[in-house]
Design a protein around this motif. Structure first.
Motif, mmCIF file in Angstrom:
data_model
loop_
_atom_site.group_PDB
_atom_site.id
_atom_site.type_symbol
_atom_site.label_atom_id
_atom_site.label_comp_id
_atom_site.label_asym_id
_atom_site.label_seq_id
_atom_site.Cartn_x
_atom_site.Cartn_y
_atom_site.Cartn_z
ATOM 1 N N SER A 1 -6.483 35.497 -17.930
ATOM 2 C CA SER A 1 -7.841 35.918 -18.283
ATOM 3 C C SER A 1 -8.609 36.367 -17.039
ATOM 4 O O SER A 1 -9.399 37.310 -17.094
ATOM 5 C CB SER A 1 -8.593 34.793 -18.990
ATOM 6 O OG SER A 1 -7.982 34.503 -20.233
ATOM 7 N N GLN B 1 -10.897 36.640 -26.019
ATOM 8 C CA GLN B 1 -10.404 35.519 -26.808
ATOM 9 C C GLN B 1 -11.428 35.075 -27.855
ATOM 10 O O GLN B 1 -11.090 34.802 -28.992
ATOM 11 C CB GLN B 1 -10.131 34.343 -25.854
ATOM 12 C CG GLN B 1 -8.753 33.775 -25.966
ATOM 13 C CD GLN B 1 -8.343 32.967 -24.720
ATOM 14 O OE1 GLN B 1 -8.897 33.136 -23.624
ATOM 15 N NE2 GLN B 1 -7.380 32.104 -24.878
ATOM 16 N N ASP C 1 -6.918 39.743 -25.432
ATOM 17 C CA ASP C 1 -6.648 38.393 -24.929
ATOM 18 C C ASP C 1 -6.367 37.473 -26.111
ATOM 19 O O ASP C 1 -7.278 37.058 -26.813
ATOM 20 C CB ASP C 1 -7.845 37.891 -24.108
ATOM 21 C CG ASP C 1 -7.473 36.719 -23.198
ATOM 22 O OD1 ASP C 1 -6.393 36.113 -23.406
ATOM 23 O OD2 ASP C 1 -8.252 36.404 -22.290
HETATM 24 MG MG LIG Z 1 -6.952 32.851 -20.840
#
Ligand SMILES: [Mg+2]
Ligand SMILES: Nc1ncnc2c1ncn2[C@@H]1O[C@H](COP(=O)(O)OP(=O)(O)OP(=O)(O)O)[C@@H](O)[C@H]1O
Length: 271
Positions: free
Chosen positions: A46, A88, A169
């Motif tokens: 990330s 995410q 993500d």
């Molecule tokens: Mg991550």
């Protein structure tokens, strides 16, 4: 398969205070291909994406985009190049409908009023272009959508802006089997439409189902970037857990002491 990367990173370093999270990272994303970015929790995936999208400034390294050196210092630089990220947590607003979400912060206007017909048409065309058929109404609040539909809207939002590189993500982390298959199909279609796609995933089945290449991060180092057809499931697991497999990856055991290497990291953990 294209031989020239759309985006290439070289020598990327990134620290947060005393903690070095990325070291000397090289990475490439190719048009028309899905590149899976894999690595254990905390490996730096990330963080790398946030460097690419201009959220985190890098400490060192170069970005080459479309063959030209570029600097990405903020999210505007990244979106100006056509880089879009689906995070995410999705960052969709529950109390807004699909069109409002897709145009949030970048609304089309006609004079001083919002140009709803144009936005609705663009949203419809984008979803149709991605062969999304499961959404009943564009004026549905996002709160009423399933997890897979929400992911679809987030992805459609990312491709609406003439994007060239889309980074996802963990788009399937919270999804069931059928919805995962739908989202993976959509991911594949983005690449088949010519976009460079980067997919972060912990799920090896997903990775092998859609990716053309696999890039593995291990404790902040890029230990391999290989064609998916050149590596096995078990080898990828080994790269993720140990940083090397056979002749691929780290040449030697990582140095002890300067990183929080887990004590059992030599186990290999083959599935
Ligand atoms: Mg991550
Ligand atoms: N803003 C920050 N400040 C300090 N440390 C951070 C920050 N963001 C990330 N880190 C640290 O950087 C390391 C890499 O985190 P990152 O979120 O990039 O991992 P990841 O590979 O995405 O993991 P996951 O699979 O769990 O999502 C972690 O040790 C994390 O604690």
């Amino acid at each position: 398969m294209s031989a020239t990367p759309l985006l290439e990173l070289r020598g990327i370093d990134k620290s947060f205070g005393p903690v070095q999270v990325l070291r000397d990272v090289a990475f490439a994303a190719y048009p028309g291909e899905v590149t899976a970015l894999v690595g254990d929790n905390g490996a730096g995936k990330s963080t790398l994406v946030k460097c690419i999208s201009g959220i985190h400034p890098t400490d060192a390294g170069q970005f080459v985009f479309d063959g030209r050196p570029v600097s990405i210092n903020n999210p505007r630089d990244a979106s100006g190049l056509g880089i879009e990220v689906v995070y995410q947590d999705l960052a969709l607003c529950d109390n807004l409908d699909i069109v409002q979400n897709m145009f949030l912060g970048r609304e089309k206007r006609s004079g001083i009023i919002l140009d709803e017909p144009t936005m609705e048409q663009m949203a419809a065309e984008t979803l149709a272009g991605l062969s999304v058929r499961t959404v009943k109404s564009l004026r549905q609040h996002v709160s009423s959508l399933s997890g897979g539909q929400r992911q679809t809207v987030a992805i459609a939002k990312a491709v609406l802006w003439n994007s060239k590189l889309v980074i996802l993500d963990e788009p399937t982390a919270a999804l069931g089997v059928a919805q995962t298959a739908q989202v993976l199909e959509l991911v594949r279609r983005l690449a088949d439409n010519g976009l460079a796609v980067v997919l972060i995933s912990h799920n090896m089945n997903d990775v092998f189902a859609v990716s053309d290449r696999i890039a593995a991060l291990y404790l902040g180092q890029m230990v391999a970037q290989v064609k998916t057809t050149d590596i096995t499931h078990a080898q990828v697991v080994e790269l993720i857990t140990a940083g090397r497999t056979g002749g691929i990856g780290l040449a030697t055991e990582p140095a002890n002491g300067d990183n929080d290497t887990p004590a059992d990291s030599t186990a290999g953990g083959l599935a």
